[in-house]
Design an enzyme around this catalytic site. Structure first.
Site, mmCIF file in Angstrom:
data_model
loop_
_atom_site.group_PDB
_atom_site.id
_atom_site.type_symbol
_atom_site.label_atom_id
_atom_site.label_comp_id
_atom_site.label_asym_id
_atom_site.label_seq_id
_atom_site.Cartn_x
_atom_site.Cartn_y
_atom_site.Cartn_z
ATOM 1 N N ASP A 221 -44.936 37.068 33.715
ATOM 2 C CA ASP A 221 -46.067 38.000 34.889
ATOM 3 C C ASP A 221 -46.737 36.454 35.744
ATOM 4 O O ASP A 221 -46.268 35.408 35.162
ATOM 5 C CB ASP A 221 -47.460 37.700 33.927
ATOM 6 C CG ASP A 221 -48.393 38.832 35.536
ATOM 7 O OD1 ASP A 221 -47.885 39.769 35.808
ATOM 8 O OD2 ASP A 221 -49.155 38.101 35.194
ATOM 9 N N GLU A 270 -32.876 27.061 22.385
ATOM 10 C CA GLU A 270 -32.865 27.365 20.860
ATOM 11 C C GLU A 270 -32.403 27.697 19.929
ATOM 12 O O GLU A 270 -32.169 27.825 19.339
ATOM 13 C CB GLU A 270 -34.137 26.280 20.555
ATOM 14 C CG GLU A 270 -34.378 25.005 21.370
ATOM 15 C CD GLU A 270 -36.463 24.767 20.954
ATOM 16 O OE1 GLU A 270 -37.009 24.250 21.898
ATOM 17 O OE2 GLU A 270 -36.825 25.607 20.366
#
Length: 561
Positions: A221, A270
């Site tokens: 956002d 990751e």
């Protein structure tokens, strides 16, 4: 110099590139416990509906603990579930159900601001000016002899000033008006200071928290608003009137924001496959918007060009051409969207007279949908045609809950029911976004249209004709058109390219995907000639009337190879 990450070899690493993503506004989707507010168990209960629709992923608007000062975008705790919407166990069950149905899960992250009930902000209020607790936000002394004026003339996006003065709770001035804090949106949404390392690390922790729970991606956002230049004296709002393309605006799209998102990409990588992300960045300059979509950053950025465009053949084609070229240059895929929780539903936008402006739209909302006059039949016809034009394009398609039911904006909500902060902060001069957030109709003849409880926003009587049950299995219904389109889209998925073909009329746009799948859109009101060489016997889907020797007006046709 940033070194691009090595591309993932996981077979699902690029799932997002041409995904159909369905946005769920949780409070308005489905209510499982009957309290009038949609919840996570309600989403889980409707997973069969979502699977039958044929989407690839759901995007959940915020479901975190919140006072709902801004519909959940005022977040109290980024690593929990609002108890009115469920529990973390309910969230895990929803993710498991989605994955079992072959649906991935994207969640909203709100990094520009927290709520004023966040533990960090409460600690800031309880601390003295200059304290480490206040350094996580933007607290400044006011102007004027006694600090009675805000530090700048910056306006809030929801109306009013972007600054609120606090009453000090500690120190020598306890009990007296003191510093001011920045909130580019509602008063209850204080902006984070992204220069602070604790803010950056805490959001890395949040990303890992949800990724570890099985989330496949994140919608970011106000991605363009994190980095700010708070050098004193603050510049006047005059510099904010038109966003510049050199990164020098003090509040938006600053170059420093890309260092932040490079750090996010490190976290997202990751995981194997890497987690996806898409930026909500209202940046008018494409060259700058695409920075957010680089593989070294979020990977995608929303393209709002079609959402803002009138229903027009030349305009739609030009936008699609431009955005596809730009997406390829950035290494991303394009994103397409017509409706979401922040804008008037596109069936209603297309119902307004041609040439209507944003001011006309605002006046129409304020008048409860009374003026200017609308043509709903035409609006829905155009919305269906535009949707099929968009779903045929390469790239990811973002759909907003209820558009598959052909829902219009609920423009005549009673004033007493309105909850959008814009309505209150503009002294009732701008109605806000509640009209696109009204809870969905599932059953035409059930109490509350099968939503599950007396809804938090009232549903209009005309919802009965749009309920899911009256469209289910009905040939030609908007719901069945979406199901058919998403089914064909998945079957005919092709490389991320297309060939523009000559059309027989200026109002017609014609393109072909590499596997031979063709899309013909007539943006004109009258039937149009079929381009030479097109075999209408190959039409597998029409947004409107059947094609009988011509392309019907305001209609899109899909032709299978």
């Amino acid at each position: 110099m940033t070194i691009p990450p090595a591309p993932s070899t996981h077979p699902d690493a690029g799932w997002w590139r041409q995904a159909a993503v369905y946005q769920i506004y949780p409070r308005s989707f489905s209510d499982a416990n009957g309290d009038g507010m949609g919840d996570l168990p309600g989403v889980t209960a409707r997973m069969g509906y979502l699977a039958a629709l044929g989407i690839d992923a759901v995007w959940l608007s915020p479901f975190y603990p919140s006072a709902l000062a801004d519909g959940g975008y005022d977040v109290d705790d980024y690593r929990n579930v609002d108890p009115r919407l469920g529990t973390l166990a309910d969230f895990d069950a929803m993710v498991a159900a989605a994955h079992d149905a072959g649906i991935r899960v994207i969640v909203d992250v709100v990094p520009n601001h927290s709520s004023n009930r966040h533990e960090w902000f409460k600690a800031a209020l309880a601390s003295a000016p200059g304290s480490p607790e206040r350094a996580r936000y933007h607290f400044l002394d006011g102007l004027g002899r006694h600090g009675e004026l805000p530090p700048s003339d910056w306006p809030s996006h929801f109306g009013g000033a972007a600054w609120t003065r606090v009453v000090e709770q500690s120190g020598p001035n306890a009990g007296r008006p003191g510093q001011w804090y920045l909130h580019l949106f509602a008063t209850e949404q204080p902006d984070f200071n992204w220069d602070h390392p604790e803010v950056r690390e805490d959001f890395h922790t949040t990303l890992r928290f949800w990724a570890d729970r099985g989330v496949d991606g994140f919608r970011v956002d106000v991605a363009h608003g994190l980095a700010k230049d708070m050098t004193l004296p603050l510049r006047s709002k005059k510099v904010l009137d038109i966003l510049v393309d050199d990164g020098s605006d003090p509040l938006f799209d600053r170059d420093e924001v890309h260092e932040i998102f490079a750090g996010w990409r490190d976290v997202l990588n990751e995981y194997d496959p890497p987690k996806a992300a898409v930026a909500e960045a209202w940046v008018p300059f494409t060259s700058r918007r695409l920075k957010y979509a680089r593989p070294t950053e979020l990977g995608q950025a929303f393209n709002f060009d079609l959402l803002q465009a009138p229903f027009d053949a030349a305009g739609f084609r030009a936008i699609a051409e431009k955005c596809l070229v730009e997406a390829e240059a950035s290494g991303a895929s394009s994103t397409w969207v017509f409706s979401n929780h922040d804008v008037v539903r596109h069936a209603s936008r297309y119902s307004l007279p041609d040439g209507s402006t944003l001011e006309d739209l605002a006046a129409w909302l304020l008048a409860g949908g009374a003026t200017p006059p609308t043509d709903r039949e035409r609006g829905l016809r155009r919305a269906r045609a535009a949707t099929l034009f968009m779903l045929g394009l390469p790239g990811s398609a973002y759909l907003y809950q209820g558009e598959e039911l052909g829902l219009f904006e609920v423009a005549d909500l009673p004033e007493a029911s309105l909850q959008d902060p814009t309505w209150f902060r503009t002294q009732h001069s701008v109605k806000g976004r509640d009209g696109c957030r009204v809870p969905l109709p599932w059953l035409s003849d059930a109490a509350d249209f099968g939503f599950g409880g007396s809804p938090w926003l009232p549903q209009p009587d005309w919802f009965a004709g749009h309920a899911a049950d009256v469209q289910d299995g009905v040939e030609g219904s908007t719901l069945e058109m979406y199901r058919a389109a998403l089914g064909w889209r998945r079957k005919l998925q092709a490389e991320e390219s297309l060939q523009w073909l000559d059309a027989a009329a200026p109002a017609v746009v014609h393109y072909r995907r590499p596997n031979g799948w063709e899309v013909l859109s007539n943006f004109g009101g009258a039937p149009a000639m079929v381009p030479s060489g097109v075999d209408l016997s190959k039409v597998v889907l029409s947004s409107g009337e059947p094609a009988r020797g011509a392309i019907p007006g305001e209609t899109t046709l899909w032709l299978a190879p």
